[in-house]
Write a protein that holds these residues in place. Structure first.
Motif, PDB file in Angstrom:
ATOM      1  N   THR A 145       0.809  -1.230   0.000  1.00 53.30           N
ATOM      2  CA  THR A 145       0.000   0.000   0.000  1.00 53.30           C
ATOM      3  C   THR A 145       0.837   1.273   0.000  1.00 53.30           C
ATOM      4  OG1 THR A 145      -0.150   0.054   2.420  1.00 53.30           O
ATOM      5  CG2 THR A 145      -1.859  -1.174   1.243  1.00 53.30           C
ATOM      6  N   SER A 146       2.140   1.170  -0.123  1.00 49.18           N
ATOM      7  CA  SER A 146       3.001   2.357   0.044  1.00 49.18           C
ATOM      8  C   SER A 146       2.700   3.444  -0.975  1.00 49.18           C
ATOM      9  CB  SER A 146       4.481   1.958  -0.028  1.00 49.18           C
ATOM     10  OG  SER A 146       4.796   1.369  -1.278  1.00 49.18           O
ATOM     11  N   LEU A 147       2.515   3.092  -2.255  1.00 49.60           N
ATOM     12  CA  LEU A 147       2.239   4.114  -3.271  1.00 49.60           C
ATOM     13  C   LEU A 147       0.907   4.801  -3.009  1.00 49.60           C
ATOM     14  CD1 LEU A 147       3.299   2.843  -6.815  1.00 49.60           C
ATOM     15  CD2 LEU A 147       4.370   4.582  -5.391  1.00 49.60           C
ATOM     16  N   CYS A 148      -0.078   4.022  -2.686  1.00 54.97           N
ATOM     17  CA  CYS A 148      -1.404   4.583  -2.426  1.00 54.97           C
ATOM     18  C   CYS A 148      -1.361   5.512  -1.225  1.00 54.97           C
ATOM     19  CB  CYS A 148      -2.398   3.453  -2.188  1.00 54.97           C
ATOM     20  SG  CYS A 148      -4.106   4.007  -2.029  1.00 54.97           S
ATOM     21  N   ARG A 149      -0.701   5.097  -0.170  1.00 54.37           N
ATOM     22  CA  ARG A 149      -0.612   5.915   1.032  1.00 54.37           C
ATOM     23  C   ARG A 149       0.175   7.199   0.762  1.00 54.37           C
ATOM     24  NH1 ARG A 149       2.000   3.484   5.601  1.00 54.37           N
ATOM     25  NH2 ARG A 149       0.900   5.076   6.826  1.00 54.37           N
ATOM     26  N   ALA A 150       1.229   7.108  -0.056  1.00 58.57           N
ATOM     27  CA  ALA A 150       2.034   8.294  -0.371  1.00 58.57           C
ATOM     28  C   ALA A 150       1.217   9.311  -1.154  1.00 58.57           C
ATOM     29  CB  ALA A 150       3.277   7.889  -1.152  1.00 58.57           C
ATOM     30  N   ALA A 151       0.463   8.841  -2.141  1.00 57.38           N
ATOM     31  CA  ALA A 151      -0.354   9.746  -2.957  1.00 57.38           C
ATOM     32  C   ALA A 151      -1.443  10.404  -2.122  1.00 57.38           C
ATOM     33  CB  ALA A 151      -0.964   8.982  -4.129  1.00 57.38           C
ATOM     34  N   LYS A 152      -2.086   9.624  -1.280  1.00 55.50           N
ATOM     35  CA  LYS A 152      -3.157  10.182  -0.453  1.00 55.50           C
ATOM     36  C   LYS A 152      -2.593  11.141   0.592  1.00 55.50           C
ATOM     37  CE  LYS A 152      -6.396   7.726  -2.451  1.00 55.50           C
ATOM     38  NZ  LYS A 152      -7.501   8.303  -3.214  1.00 55.50           N
ATOM     39  N   SER A 153      -1.415  10.861   1.110  1.00 53.64           N
ATOM     40  CA  SER A 153      -0.794  11.784   2.066  1.00 53.64           C
ATOM     41  C   SER A 153      -0.464  13.109   1.394  1.00 53.64           C
ATOM     42  CB  SER A 153       0.473  11.154   2.656  1.00 53.64           C
ATOM     43  OG  SER A 153       0.153  10.027   3.441  1.00 53.64           O
ATOM     44  N   ALA A 154      -0.008  13.046   0.129  1.00 56.65           N
ATOM     45  CA  ALA A 154       0.253  14.267  -0.624  1.00 56.65           C
ATOM     46  C   ALA A 154      -1.018  15.084  -0.780  1.00 56.65           C
ATOM     47  CB  ALA A 154       0.834  13.923  -1.998  1.00 56.65           C
ATOM     48  N   LEU A 155      -2.120  14.400  -0.996  1.00 55.39           N
ATOM     49  CA  LEU A 155      -3.406  15.074  -1.143  1.00 55.39           C
ATOM     50  C   LEU A 155      -3.793  15.796   0.145  1.00 55.39           C
ATOM     51  CD1 LEU A 155      -5.587  15.449  -3.274  1.00 55.39           C
ATOM     52  CD2 LEU A 155      -6.713  13.401  -2.381  1.00 55.39           C
ATOM     53  N   HIS A 156      -3.551  15.160   1.275  1.00 50.75           N
ATOM     54  CA  HIS A 156      -3.822  15.803   2.561  1.00 50.75           C
ATOM     55  C   HIS A 156      -3.051  17.130   2.688  1.00 50.75           C
ATOM     56  CE1 HIS A 156      -5.688  12.058   3.788  1.00 50.75           C
ATOM     57  NE2 HIS A 156      -5.989  12.568   4.965  1.00 50.75           N
ATOM     58  N   SER A 157      -1.789  17.102   2.313  1.00 50.83           N
ATOM     59  CA  SER A 157      -0.952  18.305   2.420  1.00 50.83           C
ATOM     60  C   SER A 157      -1.443  19.402   1.493  1.00 50.83           C
ATOM     61  CB  SER A 157       0.505  17.955   2.103  1.00 50.83           C
ATOM     62  OG  SER A 157       1.022  17.033   3.039  1.00 50.83           O
ATOM     63  N   LEU A 158      -1.830  19.043   0.286  1.00 50.69           N
ATOM     64  CA  LEU A 158      -2.327  20.026  -0.668  1.00 50.69           C
ATOM     65  C   LEU A 158      -3.593  20.699  -0.143  1.00 50.69           C
ATOM     66  CD1 LEU A 158      -1.811  18.033  -3.990  1.00 50.69           C
ATOM     67  CD2 LEU A 158      -0.641  20.150  -3.349  1.00 50.69           C
ATOM     68  N   ILE A 159      -4.509  19.921   0.366  1.00 52.43           N
ATOM     69  CA  ILE A 159      -5.769  20.470   0.871  1.00 52.43           C
ATOM     70  C   ILE A 159      -5.516  21.433   2.015  1.00 52.43           C
ATOM     71  CG2 ILE A 159      -7.922  19.880   2.061  1.00 52.43           C
ATOM     72  CD1 ILE A 159      -7.894  17.267   0.379  1.00 52.43           C
ATOM     73  N   GLU A 160      -4.582  21.086   2.873  1.00 55.25           N
ATOM     74  CA  GLU A 160      -4.250  21.959   3.995  1.00 55.25           C
ATOM     75  C   GLU A 160      -3.810  23.340   3.516  1.00 55.25           C
ATOM     76  OE1 GLU A 160      -1.248  21.995   7.888  1.00 55.25           O
ATOM     77  OE2 GLU A 160      -1.444  20.198   6.658  1.00 55.25           O
ATOM     78  N   GLU A 161      -3.032  23.373   2.442  1.00 52.71           N
ATOM     79  CA  GLU A 161      -2.572  24.654   1.893  1.00 52.71           C
ATOM     80  C   GLU A 161      -3.668  25.350   1.094  1.00 52.71           C
ATOM     81  OE1 GLU A 161       0.289  26.051   2.717  1.00 52.71           O
ATOM     82  OE2 GLU A 161       0.606  24.280   3.989  1.00 52.71           O
ATOM     83  N   TRP A 162      -4.501  24.585   0.422  1.00 54.56           N
ATOM     84  CA  TRP A 162      -5.555  25.177  -0.400  1.00 54.56           C
ATOM     85  C   TRP A 162      -6.590  25.928   0.427  1.00 54.56           C
ATOM     86  CZ3 TRP A 162      -6.391  20.228  -3.849  1.00 54.56           C
ATOM     87  CH2 TRP A 162      -5.336  20.154  -4.776  1.00 54.56           C
ATOM     88  N   THR A 163      -6.759  25.542   1.683  1.00 55.91           N
ATOM     89  CA  THR A 163      -7.717  26.275   2.513  1.00 55.91           C
ATOM     90  C   THR A 163      -7.367  27.756   2.569  1.00 55.91           C
ATOM     91  OG1 THR A 163      -6.475  25.783   4.536  1.00 55.91           O
ATOM     92  CG2 THR A 163      -8.242  24.273   3.935  1.00 55.91           C
ATOM     93  N   THR A 164      -6.069  28.060   2.614  1.00 59.54           N
ATOM     94  CA  THR A 164      -5.614  29.452   2.617  1.00 59.54           C
ATOM     95  C   THR A 164      -5.786  30.089   1.246  1.00 59.54           C
ATOM     96  OG1 THR A 164      -3.989  28.966   4.349  1.00 59.54           O
ATOM     97  CG2 THR A 164      -3.651  30.975   3.052  1.00 59.54           C
ATOM     98  N   ASP A 165      -5.417  29.363   0.198  1.00 60.71           N
ATOM     99  CA  ASP A 165      -5.503  29.900  -1.157  1.00 60.71           C
ATOM    100  C   ASP A 165      -6.942  30.233  -1.565  1.00 60.71           C
ATOM    101  OD1 ASP A 165      -2.779  29.504  -1.336  1.00 60.71           O
ATOM    102  OD2 ASP A 165      -2.947  27.572  -2.365  1.00 60.71           O
ATOM    103  N   LEU A 166      -7.892  29.430  -1.072  1.00 62.75           N
ATOM    104  CA  LEU A 166      -9.282  29.587  -1.488  1.00 62.75           C
ATOM    105  C   LEU A 166     -10.096  30.495  -0.566  1.00 62.75           C
ATOM    106  CD1 LEU A 166      -9.915  25.868  -2.455  1.00 62.75           C
ATOM    107  CD2 LEU A 166      -9.849  27.789  -4.052  1.00 62.75           C
ATOM    108  N   ARG A 167      -9.588  30.720   0.629  1.00 65.63           N
ATOM    109  CA  ARG A 167     -10.330  31.524   1.599  1.00 65.63           C
ATOM    110  C   ARG A 167     -10.583  32.937   1.093  1.00 65.63           C
ATOM    111  NH1 ARG A 167      -6.990  31.175   5.864  1.00 65.63           N
ATOM    112  NH2 ARG A 167      -7.926  29.206   6.517  1.00 65.63           N
ATOM    113  N   GLU A 168      -9.639  33.470   0.323  1.00 66.20           N
ATOM    114  CA  GLU A 168      -9.764  34.848  -0.149  1.00 66.20           C
ATOM    115  C   GLU A 168     -10.920  35.042  -1.117  1.00 66.20           C
ATOM    116  OE1 GLU A 168      -6.511  34.745  -3.804  1.00 66.20           O
ATOM    117  OE2 GLU A 168      -5.825  35.282  -1.775  1.00 66.20           O
ATOM    118  N   ILE A 169     -11.402  33.959  -1.737  1.00 60.98           N
ATOM    119  CA  ILE A 169     -12.559  34.087  -2.628  1.00 60.98           C
ATOM    120  C   ILE A 169     -13.817  33.473  -1.998  1.00 60.98           C
ATOM    121  CG2 ILE A 169     -11.181  34.194  -4.734  1.00 60.98           C
ATOM    122  CD1 ILE A 169     -11.930  31.242  -5.241  1.00 60.98           C
TER     123      ILE A 169
END
Length: 243
Positions: A145-169
């Motif tokens: 499951t390492s590849l799947c877990r790595a990709a999903k973990s990357a998604l978690h990090s992106l969403i965390e940053e996107w909350t700031t990027d999208l808040r302004e709109i």
């Protein structure tokens, strides 16, 4: 709850994406769904009803993403809610990981989501909601499951940053993590490799009855609606083993 809202559900022609689209349609939404083949799309649109349209698109290709949003802009002029269902699964342990498997995993679960959300941003405004349907792979350990877990973990990090990027709109973004039992991988059409991956995770879980598709639909509807207007950057876990 969602009457007259324009909602795009990627992967909404089949699997859990279609189940979610059905739930949103019952709430009065105007739906656009994407799928891999025209046959799948035509079948989905016929079942979803008059206010549904479909577009064939491979969202791991930026050109397809751009073409999709050009059509949505031309047909609806705006987008109120984006529901993104993530894609590929993989059960290759270290030593058997191939370049094509690596690319497929990150194209489906990271690249496609990133460029879809980025394209949607210009069509969304105050009160908009982005719901990303993920899995519990970052916490579910299992053989290969390492590849799947790595990709999903990357998604978690992106969403965390996107909350700031999208808040302004005025747009919020949240993650709905579903157990693998709710995904298309558990269907009768799943591949042998996919079934092996699903069984590997299922055997690992101490409590093997996981969230039903109905529960996933309810959670997705909540995150798409104004009821969740104070939720941003949240991971909502739909999995009975956590209860």
């Amino acid at each position: 709850m969602l009457r007259n809202r324009v909602i795009l559900v990627t992967g909404g022609a089949t699997g859990i994406g279609f189940v979610i689209a059905q739930g949103l349609a019952r709430q009065g939404a105007e739906l656009i769904v994407t799928g891999a083949t025209q046959g799948q799309i035509d079948d989905a649109v016929a079942r979803l009803g008059y206010y549904a349209t479909g577009v064939s698109a491979d969202l791991s290709k930026v050109a397809d993403v751009e073409a999709l949003f050009s059509r949505v802009r031309a047909s609806h002029g705006r987008l109120d809610v984006l529901v993104v269902t993530t894609g590929a699964q993989c059960d290759l342990p270290l030593g058997r990981i191939t370049e094509s498997a690596f690319d497929q995993m990150f194209d489906a679960n990271v690249k496609a989501v990133t460029f879809t959300v980025q394209a949607a941003r210009s069509m969304m405004g105050d009160g908009g909601s982005i719901v990303i349907i993920g899995s519990q792979a970052p916490t579910d350990h299992g053989e290969g499951t390492s590849l799947c877990r790595a990709a999903k973990s990357a998604l978690h990090s992106l969403i965390e940053e996107w909350t700031t990027d999208l808040r302004e709109i005025g747009v919020r973004v949240n993650l709905l993590s579903a157990s693998s039992a709710t995904a298309p991988i558990g269907s009768k059409n799943a591949t042998a490799r996919g079934e092996h991956f699903f069984c590997t995770l299922k055997n690992h879980w101490s409590f093997q009855l996981n969230g039903s598709q109905r529960e996933i639909v309810g959670a997705a509807t909540f995150l798409a609606s104004d009821t969740s207007r104070y939720s941003n950057g949240v991971e909502l876990v739909a999995n009975r083993q956590k209860f």
